[in-house]
Design a protein around this motif. Structure first.
Motif, PDB file in Angstrom:
ATOM      1  N   VAL A   1     -42.354 -58.520-117.285  1.00 22.57           N
ATOM      2  CA  VAL A   1     -42.657 -58.100-118.651  1.00 22.57           C
ATOM      3  C   VAL A   1     -42.490 -56.593-118.826  1.00 22.57           C
ATOM      4  CG1 VAL A   1     -44.506 -57.917-120.359  1.00 22.57           C
ATOM      5  CG2 VAL A   1     -44.220 -60.022-119.073  1.00 22.57           C
ATOM      6  N   ALA A   2     -42.975 -55.808-117.877  1.00 22.43           N
ATOM      7  CA  ALA A   2     -42.980 -54.353-118.039  1.00 22.43           C
ATOM      8  C   ALA A   2     -42.786 -53.669-116.693  1.00 22.43           C
ATOM      9  CB  ALA A   2     -44.293 -53.908-118.668  1.00 22.43           C
ATOM     10  N   ASN A   3     -42.401 -52.406-116.763  1.00 19.81           N
ATOM     11  CA  ASN A   3     -42.234 -51.569-115.583  1.00 19.81           C
ATOM     12  C   ASN A   3     -43.147 -50.357-115.689  1.00 19.81           C
ATOM     13  OD1 ASN A   3     -40.011 -53.011-114.231  1.00 19.81           O
ATOM     14  ND2 ASN A   3     -38.876 -52.475-116.070  1.00 19.81           N
ATOM     15  N   LEU A   4     -43.190 -49.587-114.618  1.00 20.94           N
ATOM     16  CA  LEU A   4     -44.013 -48.393-114.564  1.00 20.94           C
ATOM     17  C   LEU A   4     -43.730 -47.476-115.750  1.00 20.94           C
ATOM     18  CD1 LEU A   4     -46.125 -47.459-112.526  1.00 20.94           C
ATOM     19  CD2 LEU A   4     -44.353 -46.133-111.401  1.00 20.94           C
ATOM     20  N   PHE A   5     -44.772 -47.025-116.418  1.00 19.18           N
ATOM     21  CA  PHE A   5     -44.761 -46.095-117.552  1.00 19.18           C
ATOM     22  C   PHE A   5     -44.274 -46.688-118.865  1.00 19.18           C
ATOM     23  CE2 PHE A   5     -44.126 -43.319-113.743  1.00 19.18           C
ATOM     24  CZ  PHE A   5     -45.458 -42.944-113.646  1.00 19.18           C
ATOM     25  N   ASP A   6     -43.962 -47.985-118.888  1.00 15.79           N
ATOM     26  CA  ASP A   6     -43.652 -48.637-120.155  1.00 15.79           C
ATOM     27  C   ASP A   6     -44.932 -48.692-120.993  1.00 15.79           C
ATOM     28  OD1 ASP A   6     -41.030 -49.115-119.412  1.00 15.79           O
ATOM     29  OD2 ASP A   6     -41.324 -51.253-119.013  1.00 15.79           O
ATOM     30  N   VAL A   7     -44.746 -48.822-122.303  1.00 20.94           N
ATOM     31  CA  VAL A   7     -45.884 -49.003-123.209  1.00 20.94           C
ATOM     32  C   VAL A   7     -45.916 -50.471-123.608  1.00 20.94           C
ATOM     33  CG1 VAL A   7     -46.902 -48.378-125.443  1.00 20.94           C
ATOM     34  CG2 VAL A   7     -45.789 -46.631-124.036  1.00 20.94           C
ATOM     35  N   VAL A   8     -47.096 -51.050-123.521  1.00 21.14           N
ATOM     36  CA  VAL A   8     -47.295 -52.454-123.881  1.00 21.14           C
ATOM     37  C   VAL A   8     -48.357 -52.546-124.972  1.00 21.14           C
ATOM     38  CG1 VAL A   8     -46.585 -53.348-121.623  1.00 21.14           C
ATOM     39  CG2 VAL A   8     -48.998 -52.790-122.028  1.00 21.14           C
ATOM     40  N   GLU A   9     -48.373 -53.694-125.627  1.00 20.24           N
ATOM     41  CA  GLU A   9     -49.341 -53.925-126.695  1.00 20.24           C
ATOM     42  C   GLU A   9     -50.131 -55.181-126.368  1.00 20.24           C
ATOM     43  OE1 GLU A   9     -48.110 -53.054-130.845  1.00 20.24           O
ATOM     44  OE2 GLU A   9     -48.430 -55.206-131.097  1.00 20.24           O
ATOM     45  N   LEU A  10     -51.432 -55.104-126.549  1.00 21.23           N
ATOM     46  CA  LEU A  10     -52.283 -56.279-126.339  1.00 21.23           C
ATOM     47  C   LEU A  10     -51.994 -57.340-127.382  1.00 21.23           C
ATOM     48  CD1 LEU A  10     -55.882 -54.939-125.634  1.00 21.23           C
ATOM     49  CD2 LEU A  10     -54.472 -56.321-124.121  1.00 21.23           C
TER      50      LEU A  10
ATOM     51  N   TYR B   1     -58.562 -54.445-128.504  1.00 16.54           N
ATOM     52  CA  TYR B   1     -58.239 -55.501-129.453  1.00 16.54           C
ATOM     53  C   TYR B   1     -56.724 -55.642-129.613  1.00 16.54           C
ATOM     54  CZ  TYR B   1     -63.156 -54.974-130.190  1.00 16.54           C
ATOM     55  OH  TYR B   1     -64.506 -54.914-129.966  1.00 16.54           O
ATOM     56  N   ALA B   2     -56.300 -56.838-130.016  1.00 21.59           N
ATOM     57  CA  ALA B   2     -54.878 -57.112-130.211  1.00 21.59           C
ATOM     58  C   ALA B   2     -54.262 -56.021-131.080  1.00 21.59           C
ATOM     59  CB  ALA B   2     -54.698 -58.480-130.860  1.00 21.59           C
ATOM     60  N   GLY B   3     -53.106 -55.546-130.648  1.00 18.88           N
ATOM     61  CA  GLY B   3     -52.407 -54.484-131.361  1.00 18.88           C
ATOM     62  C   GLY B   3     -52.564 -53.114-130.722  1.00 18.88           C
ATOM     63  N   MET B   4     -53.568 -52.957-129.876  1.00 14.31           N
ATOM     64  CA  MET B   4     -53.751 -51.666-129.196  1.00 14.31           C
ATOM     65  C   MET B   4     -52.685 -51.514-128.116  1.00 14.31           C
ATOM     66  SD  MET B   4     -57.911 -51.437-128.941  1.00 14.31           S
ATOM     67  CE  MET B   4     -58.008 -49.697-128.552  1.00 14.31           C
ATOM     68  N   GLN B   5     -52.223 -50.284-127.955  1.00 17.63           N
ATOM     69  CA  GLN B   5     -51.155 -50.023-126.994  1.00 17.63           C
ATOM     70  C   GLN B   5     -51.666 -49.228-125.805  1.00 17.63           C
ATOM     71  OE1 GLN B   5     -47.993 -48.197-129.246  1.00 17.63           O
ATOM     72  NE2 GLN B   5     -47.500 -50.104-130.296  1.00 17.63           N
ATOM     73  N   GLY B   6     -51.065 -49.495-124.643  1.00 15.99           N
ATOM     74  CA  GLY B   6     -51.431 -48.803-123.415  1.00 15.99           C
ATOM     75  C   GLY B   6     -50.212 -48.581-122.541  1.00 15.99           C
ATOM     76  N   THR B   7     -50.375 -47.749-121.529  1.00 15.28           N
ATOM     77  CA  THR B   7     -49.289 -47.396-120.619  1.00 15.28           C
ATOM     78  C   THR B   7     -49.476 -48.083-119.279  1.00 15.28           C
ATOM     79  OG1 THR B   7     -49.147 -45.229-121.675  1.00 15.28           O
ATOM     80  CG2 THR B   7     -48.094 -45.451-119.527  1.00 15.28           C
ATOM     81  N   VAL B   8     -48.398 -48.679-118.777  1.00 18.52           N
ATOM     82  CA  VAL B   8     -48.420 -49.338-117.473  1.00 18.52           C
ATOM     83  C   VAL B   8     -48.409 -48.260-116.387  1.00 18.52           C
ATOM     84  CG1 VAL B   8     -47.178 -50.870-115.894  1.00 18.52           C
ATOM     85  CG2 VAL B   8     -47.222 -51.376-118.355  1.00 18.52           C
ATOM     86  N   LEU B   9     -49.448 -48.254-115.542  1.00 14.44           N
ATOM     87  CA  LEU B   9     -49.541 -47.271-114.469  1.00 14.44           C
ATOM     88  C   LEU B   9     -49.378 -47.884-113.087  1.00 14.44           C
ATOM     89  CD1 LEU B   9     -52.365 -44.920-115.782  1.00 14.44           C
ATOM     90  CD2 LEU B   9     -49.889 -44.706-116.033  1.00 14.44           C
ATOM     91  N   GLU B  10     -49.358 -49.216-113.018  1.00 14.93           N
ATOM     92  CA  GLU B  10     -49.142 -49.895-111.733  1.00 14.93           C
ATOM     93  C   GLU B  10     -48.692 -51.321-112.022  1.00 14.93           C
ATOM     94  OE1 GLU B  10     -48.498 -49.870-107.972  1.00 14.93           O
ATOM     95  OE2 GLU B  10     -49.709 -48.185-108.674  1.00 14.93           O
ATOM     96  N   VAL B  11     -47.786 -51.813-111.194  1.00 17.95           N
ATOM     97  CA  VAL B  11     -47.318 -53.196-111.299  1.00 17.95           C
ATOM     98  C   VAL B  11     -47.706 -53.905-110.009  1.00 17.95           C
ATOM     99  CG1 VAL B  11     -45.305 -54.697-111.564  1.00 17.95           C
ATOM    100  CG2 VAL B  11     -45.371 -52.489-112.752  1.00 17.95           C
ATOM    101  N   HIS B  12     -48.397 -55.043-110.129  1.00 17.41           N
ATOM    102  CA  HIS B  12     -48.856 -55.799-108.960  1.00 17.41           C
ATOM    103  C   HIS B  12     -48.100 -57.116-108.838  1.00 17.41           C
ATOM    104  CE1 HIS B  12     -52.248 -53.123-108.307  1.00 17.41           C
ATOM    105  NE2 HIS B  12     -52.523 -53.205-109.593  1.00 17.41           N
ATOM    106  N   GLY B  13     -47.796 -57.480-107.587  1.00 20.29           N
ATOM    107  CA  GLY B  13     -47.241 -58.798-107.287  1.00 20.29           C
ATOM    108  C   GLY B  13     -46.006 -59.145-108.091  1.00 20.29           C
ATOM    109  N   ASP B  14     -45.050 -58.245-108.138  1.00 24.36           N
ATOM    110  CA  ASP B  14     -43.807 -58.491-108.876  1.00 24.36           C
ATOM    111  C   ASP B  14     -44.059 -58.914-110.323  1.00 24.36           C
ATOM    112  OD1 ASP B  14     -42.141 -57.813-106.725  1.00 24.36           O
ATOM    113  OD2 ASP B  14     -42.252 -59.859-105.914  1.00 24.36           O
ATOM    114  N   GLY B  15     -45.015 -58.274-110.962  1.00 27.46           N
ATOM    115  CA  GLY B  15     -45.269 -58.533-112.379  1.00 27.46           C
ATOM    116  C   GLY B  15     -46.310 -59.583-112.668  1.00 27.46           C
ATOM    117  N   LYS B  16     -47.095 -59.952-111.659  1.00 30.41           N
ATOM    118  CA  LYS B  16     -48.166 -60.929-111.899  1.00 30.41           C
ATOM    119  C   LYS B  16     -49.371 -60.283-112.584  1.00 30.41           C
ATOM    120  CE  LYS B  16     -47.082 -64.422-108.479  1.00 30.41           C
ATOM    121  NZ  LYS B  16     -45.854 -64.023-107.859  1.00 30.41           N
ATOM    122  N   ALA B  17     -49.478 -58.953-112.473  1.00 32.45           N
ATOM    123  CA  ALA B  17     -50.541 -58.197-113.142  1.00 32.45           C
ATOM    124  C   ALA B  17     -50.076 -56.756-113.308  1.00 32.45           C
ATOM    125  CB  ALA B  17     -51.836 -58.245-112.341  1.00 32.45           C
TER     126      ALA B  17
END
Length: 127
Positions: A3-12, A22-38
């Motif tokens: 779904v995302a890589n390091l430093f991408d911005v995602v939305e709940l 809450y849904a619609g809030m955005q955050g930055t991916v700072l770590e990817v675990h288990g090939d994208g499982k979390a």
């Protein structure tokens, strides 16, 4: 596909009231675990203060900004990502609503075009 890589911005796409997120809030991916499982995601306020930092599964987020390409995803791509996660009947409802909006937008643009006044040229010219 991840779904995302390091430093991408995602939305709940879900509410997490226990974290005041809450849904619609955005955050930055700072770590990817288990090939994208979390994904470890940091959510911040407008001043850059961290609101929450937590691991989320891909089912709770959608990608909105690709850091590597420095590009926002198109609205169509974001909507498609959400629709792909819905059960078929809910996806059909979204499609029906999109059709309704398309028709309404087309009708409004025709009405606006018909209401445009064309300025009449002056019949007399003064020098």
């Amino acid at each position: 596909m991840q779904v995302a890589n390091l430093f991408d911005v995602v939305e709940l796409i879900v509410d997490l009231p226990q974290h005041k997120l809450y849904a619609g809030m955005q955050g930055t991916v700072l770590e990817v675990h288990g090939d994208g499982k979390a994904f470890e995601i940091e959510f911040s306020d407008e001043q850059g203060q961290t609101l929450s930092f937590l691991a989320l599964p891909p089912e709770q987020i959608v990608l909105v900004w690709r850091a590597q390409e420095k590009q926002w995803l198109s609205m169509a791509d974001r909507v498609a990502a959400l629709i792909a996660r819905l059960p078929a009947p809910a996806g059909a409802e979204v499609l029906d609503f999109a059709r309704f909006l398309s028709v309404r937008t087309h009708q409004r643009s025709r009405v606006q075009a018909a209401n445009v006044l064309v300025a009449e040229p002056p019949t007399e010219y003064h020098t």
